[in-house]
Scaffold this active site. Structure first.
Site, PDB file in Angstrom:
ATOM      1  N   ASP A  40      50.243  37.813  57.723  1.00 55.15           N
ATOM      2  CA  ASP A  40      48.680  38.190  58.111  1.00 55.15           C
ATOM      3  C   ASP A  40      48.896  38.394  59.803  1.00 55.15           C
ATOM      4  O   ASP A  40      48.508  37.073  60.310  1.00 55.15           O
ATOM      5  CB  ASP A  40      47.800  37.274  57.620  1.00 55.15           C
ATOM      6  CG  ASP A  40      47.403  37.726  56.204  1.00 55.15           C
ATOM      7  OD1 ASP A  40      48.308  38.093  55.515  1.00 55.15           O
ATOM      8  OD2 ASP A  40      46.227  37.043  55.887  1.00 55.15           O
ATOM      9  N   LYS A  62      54.204  40.707  51.816  1.00 55.03           N
ATOM     10  CA  LYS A  62      52.630  41.422  51.494  1.00 55.03           C
ATOM     11  C   LYS A  62      52.159  41.689  53.065  1.00 55.03           C
ATOM     12  O   LYS A  62      52.145  40.546  53.827  1.00 55.03           O
ATOM     13  CB  LYS A  62      51.857  40.330  50.984  1.00 55.03           C
ATOM     14  CG  LYS A  62      50.588  40.818  50.609  1.00 55.03           C
ATOM     15  CD  LYS A  62      49.764  39.859  49.686  1.00 55.03           C
ATOM     16  CE  LYS A  62      49.033  38.797  50.691  1.00 55.03           C
ATOM     17  NZ  LYS A  62      47.727  39.189  51.490  1.00 55.03           N
ATOM     18  N   ARG A  95      45.802  46.026  50.111  1.00 50.55           N
ATOM     19  CA  ARG A  95      44.519  47.096  50.145  1.00 50.55           C
ATOM     20  C   ARG A  95      43.552  46.584  49.637  1.00 50.55           C
ATOM     21  O   ARG A  95      42.305  47.018  50.168  1.00 50.55           O
ATOM     22  CB  ARG A  95      45.111  48.337  50.245  1.00 50.55           C
ATOM     23  CG  ARG A  95      43.891  49.514  50.599  1.00 50.55           C
ATOM     24  CD  ARG A  95      43.615  49.408  52.047  1.00 50.55           C
ATOM     25  NE  ARG A  95      42.348  50.275  52.129  1.00 50.55           N
ATOM     26  CZ  ARG A  95      41.511  50.685  51.776  1.00 50.55           C
ATOM     27  NH1 ARG A  95      41.128  49.262  51.039  1.00 50.55           N
ATOM     28  NH2 ARG A  95      40.402  51.521  52.099  1.00 50.55           N
ATOM     29  N   LYS A  96      43.465  46.040  48.264  1.00 50.05           N
ATOM     30  CA  LYS A  96      42.231  45.716  47.594  1.00 50.05           C
ATOM     31  C   LYS A  96      41.543  46.883  47.615  1.00 50.05           C
ATOM     32  O   LYS A  96      40.172  46.889  48.051  1.00 50.05           O
ATOM     33  CB  LYS A  96      41.552  44.570  48.262  1.00 50.05           C
ATOM     34  CG  LYS A  96      42.376  43.290  48.106  1.00 50.05           C
ATOM     35  CD  LYS A  96      41.681  42.176  48.474  1.00 50.05           C
ATOM     36  CE  LYS A  96      42.301  40.908  48.629  1.00 50.05           C
ATOM     37  NZ  LYS A  96      43.308  40.867  49.725  1.00 50.05           N
ATOM     38  N   PHE A  97      41.851  48.026  47.070  1.00 47.01           N
ATOM     39  CA  PHE A  97      40.954  49.079  47.041  1.00 47.01           C
ATOM     40  C   PHE A  97      39.833  49.185  46.005  1.00 47.01           C
ATOM     41  O   PHE A  97      39.926  48.106  45.057  1.00 47.01           O
ATOM     42  CB  PHE A  97      41.916  50.594  46.256  1.00 47.01           C
ATOM     43  CG  PHE A  97      42.764  50.944  46.875  1.00 47.01           C
ATOM     44  CD1 PHE A  97      42.667  51.777  47.854  1.00 47.01           C
ATOM     45  CD2 PHE A  97      44.066  50.599  46.756  1.00 47.01           C
ATOM     46  CE1 PHE A  97      43.702  52.291  48.846  1.00 47.01           C
ATOM     47  CE2 PHE A  97      45.303  51.027  47.764  1.00 47.01           C
ATOM     48  CZ  PHE A  97      44.928  52.005  48.719  1.00 47.01           C
ATOM     49  N   ALA A  98      38.724  49.696  46.210  1.00 46.95           N
ATOM     50  CA  ALA A  98      37.571  49.326  45.392  1.00 46.95           C
ATOM     51  C   ALA A  98      36.562  50.371  45.358  1.00 46.95           C
ATOM     52  O   ALA A  98      35.141  50.333  45.150  1.00 46.95           O
ATOM     53  CB  ALA A  98      37.043  47.944  46.207  1.00 46.95           C
ATOM     54  N   ILE A 100      35.700  54.908  44.315  1.00 45.75           N
ATOM     55  CA  ILE A 100      35.798  55.752  43.019  1.00 45.75           C
ATOM     56  C   ILE A 100      37.091  56.355  42.997  1.00 45.75           C
ATOM     57  O   ILE A 100      37.893  56.376  44.182  1.00 45.75           O
ATOM     58  CB  ILE A 100      34.532  56.907  43.040  1.00 45.75           C
ATOM     59  CG1 ILE A 100      34.801  57.746  44.130  1.00 45.75           C
ATOM     60  CG2 ILE A 100      33.501  56.382  42.852  1.00 45.75           C
ATOM     61  CD1 ILE A 100      33.919  58.964  44.272  1.00 45.75           C
ATOM     62  N   GLY A 101      37.645  57.076  41.952  1.00 40.27           N
ATOM     63  CA  GLY A 101      39.022  57.650  41.947  1.00 40.27           C
ATOM     64  C   GLY A 101      39.500  58.454  42.972  1.00 40.27           C
ATOM     65  O   GLY A 101      40.553  58.348  43.535  1.00 40.27           O
ATOM     66  N   TYR A 222      43.452  26.084  48.389  1.00 42.87           N
ATOM     67  CA  TYR A 222      45.129  26.064  48.148  1.00 42.87           C
ATOM     68  C   TYR A 222      45.442  25.069  46.670  1.00 42.87           C
ATOM     69  O   TYR A 222      44.921  24.206  46.604  1.00 42.87           O
ATOM     70  CB  TYR A 222      45.726  25.350  49.102  1.00 42.87           C
ATOM     71  CG  TYR A 222      45.719  26.406  50.538  1.00 42.87           C
ATOM     72  CD1 TYR A 222      46.434  27.623  50.421  1.00 42.87           C
ATOM     73  CD2 TYR A 222      44.827  26.066  51.480  1.00 42.87           C
ATOM     74  CE1 TYR A 222      46.398  28.429  51.390  1.00 42.87           C
ATOM     75  CE2 TYR A 222      45.038  27.046  52.639  1.00 42.87           C
ATOM     76  CZ  TYR A 222      45.562  28.037  52.520  1.00 42.87           C
ATOM     77  OH  TYR A 222      45.503  28.997  53.481  1.00 42.87           O
TER      78      TYR A 222
END
Ligand code: 5BU
Length: 270
Positions: A40, A62, A95-98, A100-101, A222
């Site tokens: 990050d 990541k 990316r944590k997509f969230a 619609i397809g 943690y």
């Protein structure tokens, strides 16, 4: 809690039906590491420097590619992919997509980042329902080449590490069901512990791992490496514990890698 998987990464490699999971296990075995370092950072120079120096100790890096201030595809992605070949690791864009397809398919394959071209792994929330997996699967097929080395895989966010998060109970269970229905592409979960039945070999990748502090003042919680690996985590994801300011990055990567591998050996010997 589901009972933890006590078979070795070698055994799991033989039997896994996801090409991405097989590739991941083979890297873990060869490099003797179940450490994923979370990068990050906002400068490409820092990002690529960390990747080159920590590459020997990790199976996965990541990224949050959208926090790199001076991003360009040629100056960030091309060298990152070259380093993934040099050090033999996979790239996981967190990316944590969230959505619609149809929308996630475009977000995954297009825009500034073209994630599907270079990220072996990405992740998504189950909240929108099965269409999100279908959209990402279609995106992976369209964007990525077809050899085993180019396999793509998706992790569903079944649990989170942050305090008060809502990914619990029935939501987590429904997320596991969604993975079951798509186990050719969904090879595992972001989760804090083993999920699924004993014979369902989902790979568990766990964030919120740190050996020195218990929280970060902004909701992160943690757990130690031993706590999560003994509970069924297969890969520990560590960010600031390794790359935090003032830390000796290489020494910390070696420390976490060694803790992760010892905890894994202890689990399979039980
Ligand atoms: P840290 O510096 O080790 O706290 O960084 C943790 C990373 O894992 C950071 O990139 C988060 O976006 C990511 N993360 C997390 O901390 N917790 C979660 O539940 C998920 C991702 Br999903």
């Amino acid at each position: 809690m589901a009972s933890v998987i006590t078979s070795s990464y070698e055994k799991r490699l033989e039997n896994h039906k996801s090409a991405l999971a097989r590739r991941l296990f083979s890297i873990m075995i060869e490099k003797q590491t179940n450490l994923c370092v979370s990068l990050d950072v906002s400068s490409k120079e820092e990002l690529l420097g960390l990747v080159d120096s920590l590459g020997p100790y990790v199976c996965v890096f990541k990224t949050h590619i959208d926090i790199v201030d001076d991003f360009s595809y040629e100056s960030v992605v091309d060298p990152l992919v070259a380093l993934s070949k040099k050090h033999n690791f996979l790239i996981f864009e967190d990316r944590k997509f969230a959505d619609i397809g149809s929308t996630v398919k475009s977000q995954y394959t297009s825009g500034t980042f073209h994630i599907a071209r270079w990220a072996h792994i990405t992740n998504a929330h189950a909240l929108p329902g099965p269409g999100i997996v279908d959209g990402l699967k279609a995106g992976a097929k369209e964007a990525a080449p077809t050899g085993e080395d180019d396999a793509r895989g998706l992790l569903l966010l079944a649990e989170m590490s942050s305090s008060g998060n809502l990914a619990t109970g029935a939501y987590t269970e429904a997320t596991v069901d969604l993975a079951r229905a798509n186990s050719d592409f969904v090879f595992g979960f972001i989760a804090m512990k083993k999920l699924g039945k004993p014979d369902e070999d989902f790979i568990i990748m766990t964030p919120g791992v740190g050996l020195d502090v218990k929280s970060d003042g902004l909701g992160q919680k943690y757990s130690t490496v031993d706590e999560v690996v003994s509970g069924g985590s297969d890969i520990v994801i560590v960010g600031r514990g390794i790359i935090g300011k003032g830390r000796d990055h290489v020494a910390e990567a070696i420390r976490y890698r060694s803790a992760g591998w010892s905890a894994y050996l202890a689990r399979i010997s039980n």
